[in-house]
Design an enzyme around this catalytic site. Structure first.
Site, mmCIF file in Angstrom:
data_model
loop_
_atom_site.group_PDB
_atom_site.id
_atom_site.type_symbol
_atom_site.label_atom_id
_atom_site.label_comp_id
_atom_site.label_asym_id
_atom_site.label_seq_id
_atom_site.Cartn_x
_atom_site.Cartn_y
_atom_site.Cartn_z
ATOM 1 N N HIS A 231 9.633 12.720 8.970
ATOM 2 C CA HIS A 231 10.381 12.076 10.047
ATOM 3 C C HIS A 231 11.797 11.828 9.569
ATOM 4 O O HIS A 231 12.014 11.509 8.403
ATOM 5 C CB HIS A 231 9.724 10.736 10.446
ATOM 6 N N ASP B 220 2.694 12.227 15.776
ATOM 7 C CA ASP B 220 2.026 13.397 16.348
ATOM 8 C C ASP B 220 0.803 13.839 15.560
ATOM 9 O O ASP B 220 0.051 14.689 16.030
ATOM 10 C CB ASP B 220 3.014 14.575 16.426
HETATM 11 N N1 CMC Z 1 6.312 20.193 6.034
HETATM 12 C C1 CMC Z 1 6.877 20.712 4.916
HETATM 13 N N2 CMC Z 1 8.108 20.382 4.477
HETATM 14 C C2 CMC Z 1 8.796 19.497 5.211
HETATM 15 C C3 CMC Z 1 8.278 18.910 6.362
HETATM 16 C C4 CMC Z 1 6.982 19.292 6.776
HETATM 17 N N3 CMC Z 1 6.445 18.781 7.884
HETATM 18 N N4 CMC Z 1 9.190 18.073 6.895
HETATM 19 C C5 CMC Z 1 10.249 18.111 6.082
HETATM 20 N N5 CMC Z 1 10.013 18.975 5.064
HETATM 21 C C6 CMC Z 1 10.902 19.245 3.918
HETATM 22 C C7 CMC Z 1 12.038 20.167 4.316
HETATM 23 O O1 CMC Z 1 11.692 21.526 4.107
HETATM 24 C C8 CMC Z 1 13.121 19.690 3.380
HETATM 25 O O2 CMC Z 1 12.867 20.202 2.082
HETATM 26 P P1 CMC Z 1 14.095 20.562 1.093
HETATM 27 O O3 CMC Z 1 14.792 19.259 0.844
HETATM 28 O O4 CMC Z 1 13.436 21.147 -0.086
HETATM 29 O O5 CMC Z 1 14.948 21.554 1.839
HETATM 30 C C9 CMC Z 1 12.906 18.182 3.310
HETATM 31 O O6 CMC Z 1 11.511 17.998 3.568
HETATM 32 C C10 CMC Z 1 13.708 17.402 4.347
HETATM 33 O O7 CMC Z 1 13.436 17.957 5.619
HETATM 34 P P2 CMC Z 1 14.483 18.012 6.813
HETATM 35 O O8 CMC Z 1 14.095 19.071 7.781
HETATM 36 O O9 CMC Z 1 15.872 18.079 6.251
HETATM 37 O O10 CMC Z 1 14.265 16.573 7.424
HETATM 38 P P3 CMC Z 1 14.705 16.123 8.863
HETATM 39 O O11 CMC Z 1 14.859 14.662 8.808
HETATM 40 O O12 CMC Z 1 15.870 16.911 9.328
HETATM 41 O O13 CMC Z 1 13.475 16.553 9.812
HETATM 42 C C11 CMC Z 1 11.449 16.551 10.979
HETATM 43 C C12 CMC Z 1 12.516 15.692 10.303
HETATM 44 C C13 CMC Z 1 10.501 15.638 11.755
HETATM 45 C C14 CMC Z 1 12.103 17.502 12.004
HETATM 46 C C15 CMC Z 1 10.678 17.350 9.898
HETATM 47 O O14 CMC Z 1 10.064 16.471 8.990
HETATM 48 C C16 CMC Z 1 9.640 18.302 10.514
HETATM 49 O O15 CMC Z 1 9.983 19.430 10.877
HETATM 50 N N6 CMC Z 1 8.362 17.854 10.625
HETATM 51 C C17 CMC Z 1 7.344 18.667 11.268
HETATM 52 C C18 CMC Z 1 7.504 18.594 12.782
HETATM 53 C C19 CMC Z 1 7.031 17.252 13.309
HETATM 54 O O16 CMC Z 1 5.970 16.765 12.979
HETATM 55 N N7 CMC Z 1 7.840 16.694 14.246
HETATM 56 C C20 CMC Z 1 7.504 15.429 14.897
HETATM 57 C C21 CMC Z 1 8.448 14.325 14.502
HETATM 58 S S1 CMC Z 1 7.869 12.703 14.976
HETATM 59 C C22 CMC Z 1 7.866 12.672 16.672
HETATM 60 C C23 CMC Z 1 9.211 12.929 17.282
HETATM 61 O O17 CMC Z 1 10.228 12.343 16.901
HETATM 62 O O18 CMC Z 1 9.233 13.743 18.196
#
Ligand code: CMC
Length: 433
Positions: A310, A367
């Site tokens: 998140h 989720d």
């Molecule tokens: N699985 C594997 N790696 C992950 C995941 C995951 N679910 N989420 C983040 N990472 C890694 C990402 O690859 C990155 O690694 P590195 O630093 O080595 O490049 C690091 O963690 C930081 O990730 P980010 O994408 O920069 O983080 P963010 O804050 O931009 O993204 C997120 C947040 C929710 C989009 C992301 O965690 C994600 O894609 N999660 C899976 C989708 C998900 O469950 N979404 C629902 C969010 S909660 C409900 C809502 O708000 O809608």
């Protein structure tokens, strides 16, 4: 918000120094106020994804992502696990206080009164193919409400706003149910004024012209809680979209239709569908939970562990904790032993002890368990994100109104750092390559 005169941030750019005010929120969150930055220095700030940028001051929802805290209008999310209804919480978010009994009755009556759709609007469903994604229909039909209620484009006072809000919260559920019926080729079921918000939605989803669906108490409680837990989450992608669209002066319906589109994406509300697809893939034997987690860690795979991570929570998402316990309690009663729940537990266990997830502070989010519960109460997968949208609507409305009341006529318009070609000449077609 208070401005601390004693504390200011000093920005040094070349030989010049600039003092920038520090502002502090009611929960002591601090920000450097850069509103005068460009005028004074010629510089802007660059923050793709807005991870460090406050877009507004808001009094609706407080999140402390480090501590795993979520509060609606000051009330901890955990306190909504018991008796409140979604209607109660919707009022709280939109109007700032819990409703008095009289306000509650009136709002509840409005939700019943406004549930039906104009027959002209009903015909519009016929234009969509059966395969149309319900989120596309939802967005289109919420926007279409603008056509049927031109009198609510300009909301002059609180009473008008209250009517618009009640119409939208009531009708989204009818639109959602009709979108589902359309996808199944089933006749539309009119709302039943004797039913409250959640049972009425389930009635429109699942009743037949010859047989009424009676919503079991357990299902009612589970769906009520899911809606409450999704009701607001401060400046997330869809809410920021609603505020941004609203900032142009667009009406409430158009702004919320845009929110639905933003929510649809798999990194936002669409994640609940992806979680279930992931669990089903594992269950089908395509992969073990261990193999899936390994794949999610592999940057070349483009796979993520859906329902994990998140932007704000760097600790347990409190909503995920609450939903995990609902799943544990309700699933055995609703659907027996669901193998997907066991897979989810195993994935969580592996991820929470894996250095990759620990170092990045990736925990289950809202989720991760919601899809399993929705499946158990009979909601088809293609409706999961629609349920999220029904839940999130009061939050969108609250934010739209807050923007309107506090920043009217202040259009949201970020800047950019241009990295394209510098000045060059147009080349006529006959002189090109
Ligand atoms: N699985 C594997 N790696 C992950 C995941 C995951 N679910 N989420 C983040 N990472 C890694 C990402 O690859 C990155 O690694 P590195 O630093 O080595 O490049 C690091 O963690 C930081 O990730 P980010 O994408 O920069 O983080 P963010 O804050 O931009 O993204 C997120 C947040 C929710 C989009 C992301 O965690 C994600 O894609 N999660 C899976 C989708 C998900 O469950 N979404 C629902 C969010 S909660 C409900 C809502 O708000 O809608």
């Amino acid at each position: 918000m208070s401005e601390s005169k004693a504390e200011q941030a000093t920005l040094i750019l070349g030989d010049s120094q600039y003092q920038l005010p520090i502002v502090e929120g009611s929960e002591h969150e601090r920000a450097i106020d850069i509103r005068t930055l460009r005028d004074r220095t010629g510089y802007i700030t660059l923050d793709p994804g807005y991870g460090n940028s406050g877009s507004c001051e808001s009094a609706i929802t407080f999140i402390d992502g480090e501590q795993g805290i979520l509060r609606y209008r000051g009330i901890p999310i955990e306190q909504f696990a018991g008796s409140p209804t979604f209607t109660d919480v919707a009022w709280l978010l939109i109007f700032g206080e819990l409703p008095t009994p009289a306000e509650y009755e009136e709002f509840s009556a409005d939700l019943t009164r406004f549930a039906n759709l104009d027959e002209g609007m009903k015909h519009q469903f016929e234009g969509f193919p059966r395969t149309a994604p319900p989120m596309a229909i939802l967005s289109a039909m919420i926007n279409a409400l603008s056509c049927f209620h031109p009198e609510l484009h300009e909301l002059e006072d609180l009473t008008q706003f209250r009517h618009a809000a009640a119409r939208l919260i009531s009708k989204i559920r009818t639109i959602a149910a009709y979108a589902f019926r359309k996808s199944r080729g089933l006749p539309y079921i009119y709302p039943d004024p004797s039913l409250k918000y959640v049972p009425n939605f389930m009635h429109m989803m699942f009743s037949q012209p010859y047989k009424q669906y009676i919503c079991p108490q357990l299902v009612r409680e589970a769906l009520n809680l899911i809606l409450i837990l999704h009701a607001d989450h401060e400046q997330n992608c869809s809410t920021s979209t609603v505020r941004m669209v609203g900032s142009s002066g667009a009406n409430l319906f158009a702004s919320c239709a845009a929110g639905v589109c933003a929510l649809w994406g798999p990194l936002h509300g669409g994640a609940n569908v992806e979680v279930l697809t992931m669990l089903e893939q594992i269950h089908a034997g395509n992969m073990t939970p261990e193999e899936y987690v390994k794949l999610a860690k592999d940057k070349d795979s483009k796979v993520r562990l859906m329902g994990f991570g998140h932007r704000v929570y760097k600790n347990f998402d409190p909503r995920a904790r609450m939903l995990a316990s609902v799943a544990e309690r309700l699933l055995p009663q609703l659907s027996g032993d669901d193998p997907l729940l066991e897979i989810a537990r195993r994935l969580e266990e592996i991820a929470l002890s894996d250095p990759y997830f620990i170092e990045r502070k990736l925990y289950p989010n809202v989720d991760f368990y919601s899809g399993i519960i929705l499946r158990a109460i009979g909601i088809p997968t293609n409706m999961f994100t629609v349920i999220f949208a029904i839940g999130r609507l009061p939050g969108w409305i609250a934010h739209w109104w807050e923007h309107d009341q506090t920043q009217r006529n202040k259009i949201a318009r970020p800047r950019q750092i241009y990295v394209g070609e510098t000045l060059r000449d147009y080349v006529p077609k006959e002189r090109r390559g």
